[in-house]
Design a protein around this motif. Structure first.
Motif, PDB file in Angstrom:
ATOM      1  N   SER A  11      54.045  47.139 -24.437  1.00 63.20           N
ATOM      2  CA  SER A  11      54.955  47.956 -25.630  1.00 63.20           C
ATOM      3  C   SER A  11      56.817  48.535 -25.431  1.00 63.20           C
ATOM      4  N   SER A  12      56.461  48.815 -24.399  1.00 66.44           N
ATOM      5  CA  SER A  12      57.875  50.022 -24.093  1.00 66.44           C
ATOM      6  C   SER A  12      58.901  49.242 -23.411  1.00 66.44           C
ATOM      7  N   ALA A  13      59.975  49.620 -24.337  1.00 73.29           N
ATOM      8  CA  ALA A  13      61.592  49.331 -23.709  1.00 73.29           C
ATOM      9  C   ALA A  13      62.273  48.956 -22.910  1.00 73.29           C
ATOM     10  N   ALA A  14      61.836  50.890 -22.256  1.00 72.18           N
ATOM     11  CA  ALA A  14      62.376  51.114 -21.415  1.00 72.18           C
ATOM     12  C   ALA A  14      61.911  52.622 -20.672  1.00 72.18           C
ATOM     13  N   THR A  15      61.772  52.140 -19.194  1.00 67.08           N
ATOM     14  CA  THR A  15      60.824  53.650 -18.966  1.00 67.08           C
ATOM     15  C   THR A  15      62.128  54.705 -18.144  1.00 67.08           C
ATOM     16  N   SER A  16      62.269  55.861 -18.413  1.00 66.10           N
ATOM     17  CA  SER A  16      63.161  56.319 -17.463  1.00 66.10           C
ATOM     18  C   SER A  16      63.134  57.770 -16.645  1.00 66.10           C
ATOM     19  N   ARG A  17      64.237  58.243 -16.695  1.00 62.89           N
ATOM     20  CA  ARG A  17      63.739  59.849 -15.396  1.00 62.89           C
ATOM     21  C   ARG A  17      65.134  60.674 -15.982  1.00 62.89           C
ATOM     22  N   MET A  18      65.408  62.505 -16.748  1.00 62.97           N
ATOM     23  CA  MET A  18      65.672  62.571 -16.631  1.00 62.97           C
ATOM     24  C   MET A  18      66.077  64.357 -16.157  1.00 62.97           C
ATOM     25  N   PHE A  19      67.624  63.924 -15.557  1.00 61.89           N
ATOM     26  CA  PHE A  19      67.682  65.506 -15.055  1.00 61.89           C
ATOM     27  C   PHE A  19      68.868  66.196 -15.538  1.00 61.89           C
ATOM     28  N   ALA A  20      67.740  67.833 -15.765  1.00 56.14           N
ATOM     29  CA  ALA A  20      69.582  68.098 -16.735  1.00 56.14           C
ATOM     30  C   ALA A  20      69.398  69.385 -15.680  1.00 56.14           C
ATOM     31  N   PRO A  21      69.835  69.936 -14.585  1.00 49.50           N
ATOM     32  CA  PRO A  21      70.165  71.017 -14.050  1.00 49.50           C
ATOM     33  C   PRO A  21      71.071  71.972 -14.638  1.00 49.50           C
ATOM     34  N   ARG A  22      72.301  71.301 -15.700  1.00 46.31           N
ATOM     35  CA  ARG A  22      73.385  72.437 -16.394  1.00 46.31           C
ATOM     36  C   ARG A  22      72.344  73.314 -16.898  1.00 46.31           C
ATOM     37  N   TYR A  23      71.332  72.656 -17.115  1.00 49.67           N
ATOM     38  CA  TYR A  23      70.625  73.094 -18.641  1.00 49.67           C
ATOM     39  C   TYR A  23      68.911  74.627 -17.478  1.00 49.67           C
ATOM     40  N   GLY A  24      69.468  74.545 -16.148  1.00 50.08           N
ATOM     41  CA  GLY A  24      68.102  74.609 -15.215  1.00 50.08           C
ATOM     42  C   GLY A  24      67.077  73.459 -15.439  1.00 50.08           C
ATOM     43  N   ILE A  25      66.783  72.553 -15.943  1.00 56.30           N
ATOM     44  CA  ILE A  25      65.963  71.572 -16.416  1.00 56.30           C
ATOM     45  C   ILE A  25      66.352  70.673 -14.733  1.00 56.30           C
ATOM     46  N   LEU A  26      65.374  70.921 -13.930  1.00 50.50           N
ATOM     47  CA  LEU A  26      65.617  69.114 -12.112  1.00 50.50           C
ATOM     48  C   LEU A  26      65.403  68.278 -12.766  1.00 50.50           C
ATOM     49  N   GLU A  27      64.106  67.950 -14.245  1.00 52.89           N
ATOM     50  CA  GLU A  27      63.916  67.218 -14.498  1.00 52.89           C
ATOM     51  C   GLU A  27      62.712  67.888 -15.496  1.00 52.89           C
ATOM     52  N   GLU A  28      62.650  66.341 -16.506  1.00 54.27           N
ATOM     53  CA  GLU A  28      61.271  66.290 -17.437  1.00 54.27           C
ATOM     54  C   GLU A  28      60.888  65.820 -17.984  1.00 54.27           C
ATOM     55  N   ALA A  29      59.919  66.000 -18.059  1.00 54.71           N
ATOM     56  CA  ALA A  29      58.935  65.252 -18.735  1.00 54.71           C
ATOM     57  C   ALA A  29      59.031  63.926 -20.038  1.00 54.71           C
ATOM     58  N   ALA A  30      59.935  64.316 -20.993  1.00 53.56           N
ATOM     59  CA  ALA A  30      59.909  63.871 -22.143  1.00 53.56           C
ATOM     60  C   ALA A  30      61.168  64.309 -22.880  1.00 53.56           C
ATOM     61  N   THR A  31      62.071  63.357 -23.450  1.00 54.71           N
ATOM     62  CA  THR A  31      63.305  64.193 -24.192  1.00 54.71           C
ATOM     63  C   THR A  31      63.762  63.471 -25.277  1.00 54.71           C
ATOM     64  N   GLY A  32      63.306  63.783 -26.219  1.00 53.43           N
ATOM     65  CA  GLY A  32      63.819  63.487 -27.240  1.00 53.43           C
ATOM     66  C   GLY A  32      65.085  62.912 -27.686  1.00 53.43           C
ATOM     67  N   MET A  33      65.985  64.104 -27.523  1.00 47.64           N
ATOM     68  CA  MET A  33      67.881  64.161 -27.761  1.00 47.64           C
ATOM     69  C   MET A  33      68.134  62.494 -26.775  1.00 47.64           C
ATOM     70  N   ALA A  34      67.327  62.499 -26.179  1.00 47.73           N
ATOM     71  CA  ALA A  34      68.256  61.304 -24.881  1.00 47.73           C
ATOM     72  C   ALA A  34      67.461  60.211 -25.123  1.00 47.73           C
ATOM     73  N   ALA A  35      66.092  60.206 -25.792  1.00 49.72           N
ATOM     74  CA  ALA A  35      65.812  58.575 -25.687  1.00 49.72           C
ATOM     75  C   ALA A  35      66.316  58.242 -27.160  1.00 49.72           C
ATOM     76  N   GLY A  36      66.711  58.912 -27.943  1.00 47.64           N
ATOM     77  CA  GLY A  36      67.645  58.025 -29.217  1.00 47.64           C
ATOM     78  C   GLY A  36      68.742  57.720 -28.628  1.00 47.64           C
ATOM     79  N   PRO A  37      70.144  58.064 -27.617  1.00 38.72           N
ATOM     80  CA  PRO A  37      70.853  57.587 -27.388  1.00 38.72           C
ATOM     81  C   PRO A  37      70.547  55.987 -26.430  1.00 38.72           C
ATOM     82  N   LEU A  38      69.682  56.341 -26.246  1.00 37.74           N
ATOM     83  CA  LEU A  38      69.192  54.994 -25.105  1.00 37.74           C
ATOM     84  C   LEU A  38      68.672  54.383 -26.046  1.00 37.74           C
TER      85      LEU A  38
END
Length: 292
Positions: free
Chosen positions: A204-231
């Motif tokens: 049922s999913s359109a894509a699977t993803s990973r998020m890396f944001a070390p600039r904000y102290g986040i090496l990787e996180e499990a869900a990023t709503g502000m990034a899923a929209g752009p995708l």
């Protein structure tokens, strides 16, 4: 003085037996009107999650939200917004489906229905970055053969770098160079990288993803709503996926998997994206007592 912080997992996945698993935890502090900037930062450091949301009264929206990482205040946070509004709804504090939040970056519409909170994002803008392609691949330790889509900057209110890879195994095998990702993120004023594959875990999913944001102290996180929209916008506009509702997976490839599902809904006029909303379910996992 002690203060109770709700730890709420946003974008949880519901199993067949009705349990909520995975998701991305955020701290939520209600009735934060009397807390100073320094106190909020101190609380966020003690909570130790990627973001903590502080809810207070607003003169221009239904609620005012301030978002803090352990190191700084940020303008928006998708999963903390979903966590907050699900918590408010569970306490009967949202009397109607359509509500709103005030942040340091303006006012955004939010809706809550059937246990799912959705937040509004802006129409997308795109910027190709061919001059960055080699450095981006190096920062992810990827070869050109593993990549399906060249790096593209997409903004629906915040800038993310989207990078497509050929399959979920290539996604899982990524070994990030966090220093280089942070350098590129600073140069391009990014929140971070959103790396994705169309080879998904769920049909049922359109894509699977990973998020890396070390600039904000986040090496990787499990869900990023502000990034899923752009995708989701990218899939519609650039990949010509003829649908307006997208389920995005995230968190499956983390060292400690935390499967998360994010739903993006595009709003079109004459086949052009005018706005979008991203939402999901949330669950309180625990309460944490911190010093103020």
């Amino acid at each position: 003085m002690k203060l109770d912080v709700a730890i709420v997992n946003a974008f949880v996945t519901q199993t067949q037996d009705g349990k909520s698993v995975g998701g991305n935890p955020a701290g939520v502090v209600l009735n934060a009107d009397d807390l100073s900037h320094a106190q909020k930062l101190s609380i966020a450091k003690q909570v130790g999650l990627s973001e903590t949301a502080f809810v207070s009264l607003s003169d221009v929206a239904d609620f005012k939200l301030d978002f803090f990482t352990p190191t700084r205040q940020i303008a928006h946070c998708g999963h903390a917004t979903i966590a907050t509004f699900n918590l408010l709804a569970s306490k009967g504090l949202i009397p109607q489906e359509n509500t709103s939040k005030e942040t340091i970056d303006g006012i955004r519409a939010v809706s809550v229905t059937d246990g799912t909170a959705f937040m509004t994002q802006l129409a997308p803008s795109y910027q190709a970055l061919p001059e960055y392609q080699a450095r981006v691949l190096s920062s992810l330790n990827l070869t050109s053969e593993e990549v399906s889509d060249e790096a593209l900057l997409v903004n629906t209110g915040n800038s993310f770098l989207l990078v497509g890879v050929k399959d979920k195994q290539a996604l899982a095998n990524i070994s990030p160079d966090y220093d280089l990702i942070q350098t590129i993120s600073e140069e391009l004023d990014l929140i971070g990288y959103y790396v994705f594959s169309l080879d998904t875990h769920l049909a049922s999913s359109a894509a699977t993803s990973r998020m890396f944001a070390p600039r904000y102290g986040i090496l990787e996180e499990a869900a990023t709503g502000m990034a899923a929209g752009p995708l989701a916008c990218y899939l519609y506009d650039q990949k010509k996926v003829n649908q307006t509702s997208f389920i995005i997976e995230q968190g499956y490839a983390m060292k400690v998997p935390s499967p998360s599902l994010l739903k993006a809904e595009l709003k079109l006029e004459d086949d052009e994206i005018k706005s979008l909303s991203v939402g999901g379910r949330a669950k309180v996992s625990r309460w944490l007592s911190v010093n103020v």
